[in-house]
Design an enzyme around this catalytic site. Structure first.
Site, short mmCIF file in Angstrom:
data_model
loop_
_atom_site.label_atom_id
_atom_site.label_comp_id
_atom_site.label_asym_id
_atom_site.label_seq_id
_atom_site.Cartn_x
_atom_site.Cartn_y
_atom_site.Cartn_z
N ASP A 52 49.24 44.96 39.46
CA ASP A 52 47.99 43.61 38.71
C ASP A 52 47.47 44.45 37.22
O ASP A 52 47.11 44.95 36.55
CB ASP A 52 46.97 44.08 39.20
CG ASP A 52 46.04 43.13 39.04
OD1 ASP A 52 46.40 41.55 39.54
OD2 ASP A 52 44.97 42.91 37.71
N TYR A 109 45.72 41.78 29.15
CA TYR A 109 45.35 42.95 29.36
C TYR A 109 46.25 43.85 27.81
O TYR A 109 45.84 45.28 27.47
CB TYR A 109 45.89 43.59 30.29
CG TYR A 109 44.58 43.37 31.36
CD1 TYR A 109 43.67 42.83 31.55
CD2 TYR A 109 45.70 44.00 32.85
CE1 TYR A 109 43.43 42.32 32.93
CE2 TYR A 109 44.68 43.34 34.04
CZ TYR A 109 43.63 42.96 33.66
OH TYR A 109 42.30 42.08 35.10
N LYS A 160 48.78 37.71 34.64
CA LYS A 160 48.26 36.56 34.02
C LYS A 160 48.22 35.59 32.72
O LYS A 160 48.49 36.25 31.95
CB LYS A 160 46.02 36.61 34.83
CG LYS A 160 46.14 38.16 35.96
CD LYS A 160 44.97 38.59 36.30
CE LYS A 160 44.44 39.53 37.24
NZ LYS A 160 44.79 40.91 36.86
N HIS A 212 43.57 32.89 34.81
CA HIS A 212 42.94 34.19 34.69
C HIS A 212 41.65 33.93 34.49
O HIS A 212 41.09 34.10 35.48
CB HIS A 212 43.42 35.10 33.78
CG HIS A 212 42.26 36.67 33.63
ND1 HIS A 212 43.69 37.52 32.51
CD2 HIS A 212 41.88 37.00 33.97
CE1 HIS A 212 43.13 38.63 32.34
NE2 HIS A 212 41.36 38.17 33.66
P1 NDP Z 1 37.39 49.43 39.17
O1 NDP Z 1 36.83 48.68 39.98
O2 NDP Z 1 39.15 50.18 40.12
O3 NDP Z 1 36.74 51.02 38.95
C1 NDP Z 1 37.66 51.93 37.64
C2 NDP Z 1 36.77 52.79 37.07
O4 NDP Z 1 36.23 53.99 37.90
C3 NDP Z 1 37.40 53.15 36.37
O5 NDP Z 1 36.53 54.45 35.18
C4 NDP Z 1 37.58 54.67 36.42
O6 NDP Z 1 37.98 55.82 35.94
C5 NDP Z 1 37.03 54.94 37.99
N1 NDP Z 1 37.76 55.73 38.99
C6 NDP Z 1 38.80 54.93 39.80
N2 NDP Z 1 39.17 55.44 40.71
C7 NDP Z 1 38.48 56.71 40.99
C8 NDP Z 1 37.46 57.86 41.81
N3 NDP Z 1 38.45 58.10 42.91
N4 NDP Z 1 36.33 58.65 41.64
C9 NDP Z 1 36.05 58.57 40.51
N5 NDP Z 1 36.20 57.69 39.74
C10 NDP Z 1 37.32 56.69 40.39
O7 NDP Z 1 37.86 48.63 37.49
P2 NDP Z 1 38.23 47.67 37.43
O8 NDP Z 1 37.22 46.45 36.34
O9 NDP Z 1 39.63 48.23 36.33
O10 NDP Z 1 38.87 46.96 38.34
C11 NDP Z 1 40.46 47.71 38.65
C12 NDP Z 1 41.22 45.90 38.30
O11 NDP Z 1 41.25 44.78 38.87
C13 NDP Z 1 41.76 45.87 37.08
O12 NDP Z 1 42.29 47.20 36.69
C14 NDP Z 1 42.33 44.73 36.85
O13 NDP Z 1 43.42 44.75 37.15
C15 NDP Z 1 40.81 44.06 37.87
N6 NDP Z 1 40.23 43.10 36.99
C16 NDP Z 1 40.98 41.26 37.29
C17 NDP Z 1 39.99 40.80 36.31
C18 NDP Z 1 40.03 39.49 36.30
O14 NDP Z 1 39.45 38.58 35.69
N7 NDP Z 1 40.87 38.30 37.14
C19 NDP Z 1 39.11 41.24 35.55
C20 NDP Z 1 38.27 42.96 36.60
C21 NDP Z 1 39.03 43.64 37.53
P3 NDP Z 1 38.97 56.94 35.53
O15 NDP Z 1 39.91 55.58 34.66
O16 NDP Z 1 39.02 57.42 34.14
O17 NDP Z 1 40.31 57.73 36.53
#
Ligand code: NDP
Length: 276
Positions: A53, A58, A83, A113
């Site tokens: 995604d 981005y 998006k 988006h």
């Molecule tokens: P998530 O809710 O997936 O959380 C990601 C965070 O959690 C990062 O800081 C990551 O750290 C940490 N993390 C991930 N897995 C673990 C784990 N197993 N243990 C501990 N920490 C963990 O984040 P997003 O807000 O990025 O949402 C996910 C996706 O949703 C986005 O990447 C995007 O593709 C989509 N999105 C879409 C939006 C829209 O407007 N359509 C808006 C926001 C998000 P680290 O990377 O350091 O491991």
């Protein structure tokens, strides 16, 4: 074979237009274009994710395409979403630019988006992107109940997906139900609350009781509610951990306890604070 098994019937869902979407997708928001993004997406493909995604906003579509090519996984086995950045004029033209950056000749799913300029403003360009073969399926993101209804009233080709912020803490029941009544698949973004929900006491207690991690509990909650779920991580061990969500169940009692964490009052809204 991946760590959690090859994509199977139960790991996918059918969109209203007949396409098949993997329930688990890898999110790449906030991963800078370049080696970090290429490595993360490659790690995800290596452990068996078959859905990525990304978005024009981005700035990392090049890296997604690069990782896909390096992975050796055949293009047709991976579901790629991008998006439309709705501050731009023409969704079809921007789709062509995305394809250039991704190095692909189609994306599987192209989403508006957010509903900048109104619910229907971008839609003719989205339909054109589909007609031209740039996108196999089209949909929306951050659309609330009213915006979905408005769009459905005019769309010649109906959206297949609404991607919204969803987790036990943002369990937008009214929006989810309305989207389903319109035959939309609901995708959960920020399922870990961009990391914030991982330290919640209830989530941690349930995880420890069942011998899973907080991330797996939050992601499994999405799967059991029938949402496509899109976790992001740049760490290989977490990328792997987040994919191991198809080999256990949360009990009805655990699900109810998680549902009760909702802070939105089961809202019809897609966002509490709009950024557009
Ligand atoms: P998530 O809710 O997936 O959380 C990601 C965070 O959690 C990062 O800081 C990551 O750290 C940490 N993390 C991930 N897995 C673990 C784990 N197993 N243990 C501990 N920490 C963990 O984040 P997003 O807000 O990025 O949402 C996910 C996706 O949703 C986005 O990447 C995007 O593709 C989509 N999105 C879409 C939006 C829209 O407007 N359509 C808006 C926001 C998000 P680290 O990377 O350091 O491991």
């Amino acid at each position: 074979m991946s760590q959690f098994g090859a994509p199977s019937e139960s790991h996918t869902m059918e969109l209203a237009d007949g396409s098949t979407i993997p329930l688990l997708g890898f999110g790449v928001w906030q991963i800078p274009n370049g080696p970090e993004c290429v490595q993360a997406v490659q790690a995800a493909l290596d452990v068996g994710y078959r859905h990525i995604d990304t978005a024009q906003a981005y700035g990392n579509e090049e890296s997604v395409g690069e990782a896909l090519r390096r992975s050796g996984v055949p293009r047709e086995e991976v579901f790629i979403t991008t998006k439309f950045l709705p501050s731009q004029e023409d969704a079809a033209r921007e789709a062509a630019h995305s394809l250039g950056r991704l190095g692909l000749d189609y994306v599987d799913l192209y989403l508006v988006h957010w509903p900048q300029g109104g619910a229907t403003r971008a839609w003719p360009g989205m339909e054109e992107a589909h007609r031209l073969g740039y996108a196999r399926s089209i949909g929306v993101s951050n659309f609330d109940v009213t915006e979905l209804e408005t769009l459905m009233g005019v769309a010649a080709l109906r959206p297949s997906v609404d991607q919204v912020q969803l987790s036990p803490f943002h369990y937008r029941r009214t929006l989810v139900n309305a989207a389903r009544e319109q035959d939309l698949v609901v995708e959960a973004y920020s399922p870990l609350g961009t990391g914030r929900h991982l330290s919640d006491e209830t989530v941690r207690r349930i995880a420890s009781q069942i011998g899973r991690t907080p991330a797996q509990v939050l992601l499994r909650w999405c799967i059991q509610h029938g949402f496509v779920v899109l976790p992001k991580s740049t760490h290989q061990d977490r990328i792997q951990e987040n994919a191991r969500i198809f080999d256990f169940n949360l009990s009805p009692a655990d699900m109810s306890e998680l549902d009760a964490l909702d802070q939105t009052g089961g809202t019809h809204r897609a966002q509490e604070r709009k950024w557009w």
